[in-house]
Design an enzyme around this catalytic site. Structure first.
Site, PDB file in Angstrom:
ATOM      1  N   ASP A 154       0.841  -1.210   0.000  1.00 11.61           N
ATOM      2  CA  ASP A 154       0.000   0.000   0.000  1.00 11.61           C
ATOM      3  C   ASP A 154       0.877   1.262   0.000  1.00 11.61           C
ATOM      4  OD1 ASP A 154       0.899  -0.149   2.598  1.00 11.61           O
ATOM      5  OD2 ASP A 154      -1.082   0.015   3.532  1.00 11.61           O
ATOM      6  N   SER A 155       2.214   1.063   0.004  1.00  9.77           N
ATOM      7  CA  SER A 155       3.120   2.197  -0.230  1.00  9.77           C
ATOM      8  C   SER A 155       2.861   2.821  -1.589  1.00  9.77           C
ATOM      9  CB  SER A 155       4.580   1.748  -0.118  1.00  9.77           C
ATOM     10  OG  SER A 155       4.818   0.595  -0.897  1.00  9.77           O
ATOM     11  N   GLU A 182       9.447  -4.039  10.315  1.00  8.48           N
ATOM     12  CA  GLU A 182       9.845  -2.752   9.723  1.00  8.48           C
ATOM     13  C   GLU A 182      10.320  -1.775  10.796  1.00  8.48           C
ATOM     14  OE1 GLU A 182       7.040  -0.849   7.053  1.00  8.48           O
ATOM     15  OE2 GLU A 182       8.238   0.988   6.998  1.00  8.48           O
ATOM     16  N   ASP A 213      -1.125  -6.125  -0.207  1.00  5.29           N
ATOM     17  CA  ASP A 213      -1.485  -5.507   1.080  1.00  5.29           C
ATOM     18  C   ASP A 213      -2.985  -5.302   1.194  1.00  5.29           C
ATOM     19  OD1 ASP A 213       0.585  -5.018   2.858  1.00  5.29           O
ATOM     20  OD2 ASP A 213       1.188  -3.142   1.901  1.00  5.29           O
TER      21      ASP A 213
HETATM   22  O1  KIV Z   1       3.550  -1.120   1.606  1.00  2.18           O
HETATM   23  C1  KIV Z   1       4.724  -1.516   1.579  1.00  2.18           C
HETATM   24  O2  KIV Z   1       5.490  -1.240   0.650  1.00  2.18           O
HETATM   25  C2  KIV Z   1       5.192  -2.332   2.699  1.00  2.18           C
HETATM   26  C3  KIV Z   1       6.661  -2.622   2.764  1.00  2.18           C
HETATM   27  C4  KIV Z   1       7.349  -1.447   3.301  1.00  2.18           C
HETATM   28  C5  KIV Z   1       6.935  -3.839   3.546  1.00  2.18           C
HETATM   29  O3  KIV Z   1       4.439  -2.685   3.526  1.00  2.18           O
END
Ligand code: KIV
Length: 280
Positions: free
Chosen positions: A49-50, A187, A88
């Site tokens: 979700d980044s 993280e 995610d």
């Molecule tokens: O959303 C994302 O990219 C993540 C990573 C940082 C593990 O959760």
């Protein structure tokens, strides 16, 4: 007759079995073009979700919807054949109850074709992880710095330096692993904490600002390629500066268009038999 054998994707079971073995190589991917390029180089691709920040320009991951995650997840699955794809669950799609989480996860699995989902949280999410795992949904956990809780945590600082916070994150990781997660992202924590947690849980840990002792590592693809430069967390290593290349390519293009050098004859469609000066 030659029979073409298609290479099989890595499975959740194969990832799970890598505990203590060969390091797991993981990256995020959000688009078909990038996923296709990196598929064979990694074990697991996370449609994180980044993408809220890297693709959509939001300043946190909170505004992402299930529909956005599904659209990107489906594109990544369609363009890959090797890596295990995990998507995610976005903020608000799973925290209310195990049932809500199951409905969100079932949509993600059915509509993207991915093999697993990831959700953030510790002890308070353990019952949900167990509920999903017992119903055929492979879950990757995510503890430590959990960006969906940025408002409650008061920012993106690293976690687990104070004794109370250290113990809480240890309990979180152990609870999620014991609830049936097949792997666990750690993280932005104290290095010693990530090392200790890796030693006590039975599933592979994937570090991002964790520890080299984790069973695998993950980075956000835009960070490691130098495409996202608004801020760079300590845990990011930049392997390329593609942002500079893209800016320069746009400058070169602009210069050629402004001076009439693009398009050249090889980029235009000449009608056959009609030479350029035939009418003259
Ligand atoms: O959303 C994302 O990219 C993540 C990573 C940082 C593990 O959760």
């Amino acid at each position: 007759m030659s029979v073409q054998v298609r290479p099989k994707r890595l499975s959740v079971t194969q990832i799970r079995q890598r505990k203590g073995g060969d390091k797991l190589v993981c990256l995020t991917a959000y688009t078909a073009s990038v996923a296709r390029l990196i598929d064979r180089e990694v074990d697991l691709l996370l449609v994180g979700d980044s993408l809220a920040m890297t693709v959509y320009g939001f300043d946190s991951t909170l505004p992402v919807t299930l529909g956005m995650m599904i659209a990107h997840g489906a594109g990544v699955v369609r363009s890959t054949e090797h890596a295990l794809i995990t998507v995610d669950l976005p903020f608000g799609s799973y925290q209310a109850s195990p049932e809500q989480a199951f409905h969100a996860a079932a949509r993600v699995l059915a509509e993207t074709g991915c093999a697993a989902v990831k959700l953030e949280g510790g002890e308070e999410m353990a019952a949900t992880v167990a509920f999903l795992a017992q119903r055929g949904v492979p879950v990757m956990g995510h503890v430590g710095l959990t960006p969906q809780s940025v408002n409650a945590l008061g920012g993106y600082r690293s976690r687990g330096h104070a004794p109370g916070e250290h113990d809480k994150i240890m309990r979180d990781g152990i609870a999620i692993a014991e609830a049936g997660a097949f792997s666990l992202v750690i993280e932005g924590t104290a290095e010693s904490l990530a090392r200790e947690l890796t030693a006590v849980v039975a599933v592979p840990t994937i570090g991002i600002g964790g520890s080299p002792a984790c069973d695998g590592q993950i980075l956000v693809i835009d960070d490691m390629l130098g495409l996202f430069t608004e801020f760079t967390p300590r845990f990011v290593k930049r392997y390329r500066n593609l942002g500079d290349d893209i800016r320069q390519a746009a400058r070169d293009y602009a210069e050629e268009v402004r001076h009439g050098r693009f398009p050249a004859p090889e980029h235009t469609y000449e009608t056959p038999g009609r030479a350029k000066n035939a009418a003259e």
